[in-house]
Design a protein around this motif. Structure first.
Motif, short mmCIF file in Angstrom:
data_model
loop_
_atom_site.label_atom_id
_atom_site.label_comp_id
_atom_site.label_asym_id
_atom_site.label_seq_id
_atom_site.Cartn_x
_atom_site.Cartn_y
_atom_site.Cartn_z
N ARG A 68 -57.40 -11.87 14.33
CA ARG A 68 -56.29 -12.79 14.09
C ARG A 68 -56.76 -14.14 13.52
NH1 ARG A 68 -53.91 -16.82 13.85
NH2 ARG A 68 -51.84 -17.41 14.57
N ILE A 102 -56.12 -15.61 23.80
CA ILE A 102 -55.10 -14.56 23.99
C ILE A 102 -54.53 -14.03 22.68
CG2 ILE A 102 -53.28 -16.30 24.37
CD1 ILE A 102 -51.94 -14.28 26.26
N LEU A 117 -49.62 -16.58 31.15
CA LEU A 117 -49.19 -17.59 30.18
C LEU A 117 -47.71 -17.93 30.35
CD1 LEU A 117 -49.56 -19.13 27.43
CD2 LEU A 117 -49.15 -16.96 26.29
N LEU A 297 -38.84 -24.87 9.17
CA LEU A 297 -39.76 -23.81 9.59
C LEU A 297 -39.63 -22.59 8.68
CD1 LEU A 297 -39.27 -24.13 13.43
CD2 LEU A 297 -41.49 -24.22 12.30
N GLY A 369 -44.91 -21.08 22.76
CA GLY A 369 -44.73 -22.54 22.73
C GLY A 369 -43.57 -22.97 21.86
N ALA A 373 -42.37 -26.77 21.01
CA ALA A 373 -42.51 -27.34 19.66
C ALA A 373 -41.16 -27.84 19.16
CB ALA A 373 -43.08 -26.30 18.71
#
Ligand code: HEM
Length: 429
Positions: A68, A102, A117, A297, A369, A373
């Protein structure tokens, strides 16, 4: 938008500086012609198409996340034999970069760590964190608003994003300056700069030490606080993780949540400062801010792409993919897929389906998150608008409107500003 002629065979997405600075023409060309494209130089399969990206996200048994955070070239430390390299990958996990984070884990290990998490980012914690986010926005703004100008990346976003995660995790206020020193004063990792990545990793090591110490303290002497909740969290089968396993997850939240959110805030502020009409609309109706952020976004995802590695033979967008093939999902491009978003190149701050973007990924690794954010960006923008009357780009640093010079992150993985100088008039108190 300017149209740049692109012939996929002669553009190297990974090293071309023009594409790194402005990837949209490349994204649009690929979407229109090759939503799944095997680029010739490294053999990486580049996925721009929205539906095709979902197919990859939703098949973690076929597409590993082990690479990743790597690059386009993976020199596998074993010979690919047979039809399934899942076990070989796990045996050689230590060979891959950032293999303790992770985001590189695959099932079933991923599910165990993800459950810890998600215990750290509960809706209750997020709610409790809101007042801190609002107060912290004001603390930073108290410093910079009277000046009438600031570099928002360094004077606001870097520190703000560190403290947002610190408070979410229940880090005591007296430790906040230490975290700011450790994390807000150094550049985040940018690709192609291994030295920065190494520095970033050493900060992570220090964070690991910090959280291991807190977890051991709280296990020995539980208290009524968030860190104790973290220390006593168990895997789904009821076993207690090693302190370092929890410390890594907590520390990863800083690594994953800082630069990304800095860039989101930088990109949104640039847009507000450039577009007086949009700025006025947002000033008149703060309830538009969340939609405006989703549209940003969609059209300018801060993470341009994520890698995957094919574990078993499969087919995607008409291409046969063999085990060991590197796949790159271009989050930013999928938001411009005309099959999902009408007039995708147009910025529409009220686009009804903007939130369908893939800037936060999808599937088992979908960004945990994202609510934080979003909250950071919404509260910050609202407070900045409330405390100023006019925000503009500082032309001394970035040139006039017809000849802007941005200090951009030049990377195939991230987008955004390394500095963003703004000018503004403080609102009357
Ligand atoms: C605008 C800001 C952000 C963006 C664009 C973003 C984007 C993403 C994306 C695309 C992924 C999925 C990667 C993949 O599937 O390979 C991801 C995962 C992740 N993000 Fe975010 N993120 C942002 C903010 C945050 C914040 C604030 C935090 C922490 C509080 C965070 C923590 C994480 C973690 C821990 C993962 C890995 C989850 C897993 O592997 O299960 N991110 N993020």
């Amino acid at each position: 938008m300017t149209t740049v002629e692109i012939t996929p065979t002669d553009v190297d997405f990974f090293t071309d500086p023009d594409v790194a600075a402005k990837a949209e023409p490349y994204f649009d060309h690929m979407l229109a012609n090759h939503p799944v494209f095997r680029e010739p130089k490294y053999g990486v399969v580049i996925v721009t198409g929205y539906e095709e990206a979902l197919q990859v996200y939703h098949q973690p048994d076929v597409y590993s996340s082990i690479n990743r955070t790597g690059g386009p070239v993976v020199d596998l430390p074993f010979e690919v034999v047979g039809d399934d390299i899942s076990e070989l990958l796990e045996q050689h996990r230590s060979f891959f970069p950032q293999n303790d984070q992770i985001v590189t884990f695959d099932p079933p290990m991923h599910a165990d760590h993800r459950s810890i998490l998600m215990g750290l980012i509960t809706p209750k914690r997020l709610k409790e964190n809101e007042q801190f986010l609002k107060d912290t926005a004001d603390r930073f703004l108290d410093e910079i608003i009277p000046r009438g100008k600031a570099d928002y990346i360094w004077d606001y976003c870097k520190g703000y994003t560190v403290l947002a995660v610190a408070d979410l995790l229940g880090v005591p206020v007296e430790d906040h300056p230490m975290l700011l020193d450790l994390l807000a004063s150094e550049p985040g990792p940018t690709l192609g700069n291994l030295e920065l990545q190494a520095n970033h990793h050493s900060s992570l090591e220090r964070l690991y030490e910090y959280f291991v110490a807190r977890i051991e303290e709280r296990r020995a002497d539980p208290q009524d606080d968030v860190l104790t909740g973290m220390a006593l969290a168990t895997f789904p089968d009821g076993t207690l993780p090693e302190p370092i396993e929890v410390a890594r997850i907590a520390s990863n939240l800083f690594a994953a949540g800082q630069e990304t959110t800095v860039q989101l805030m930088g990109i949104t502020l640039q847009r507000i400062a450039e577009d007086a009409k949009l700025q006025e609309r947002l000033r008149q109706d703060f309830s538009l801010i969340p939609k405006f952020i989703e549209e940003t976004l969609r059209i300018e995802a801060p993470i341009k792409g994520s890698f995957r590695l094919v574990k078993r033979p499969t087919e995607l967008g008409g291409l046969e993919l063999a085990p060991g093939t590197v796949v790159m999902l271009l989050h930013g491009a999928s938001g411009r897929d005309a099959r999902v978003f009408e007039n995708p190149a147009e910025f529409d701050a009220e686009r009804p389906n903007a939130r369908q973007h893939l800037a936060f990924g999808r599937g088992i690794h979908t960004c945990p998150g994202a609510p934080l954010a979003r909250a950071e960006a919404v509260f910050s923008i609202q407070r900045i608008l409330e405390r100023t009357t006019a925000i503009t780009i500082d032309e001394w640093h970035h040139g006039t409107a017809d000849a802007r010079e941005w200090n951009l992150i030049r990377s195939y993985k991230f987008r955004g500003h390394t500095n963003l100088y703004l000018r503004y008039t403080p609102a009357e108190a």
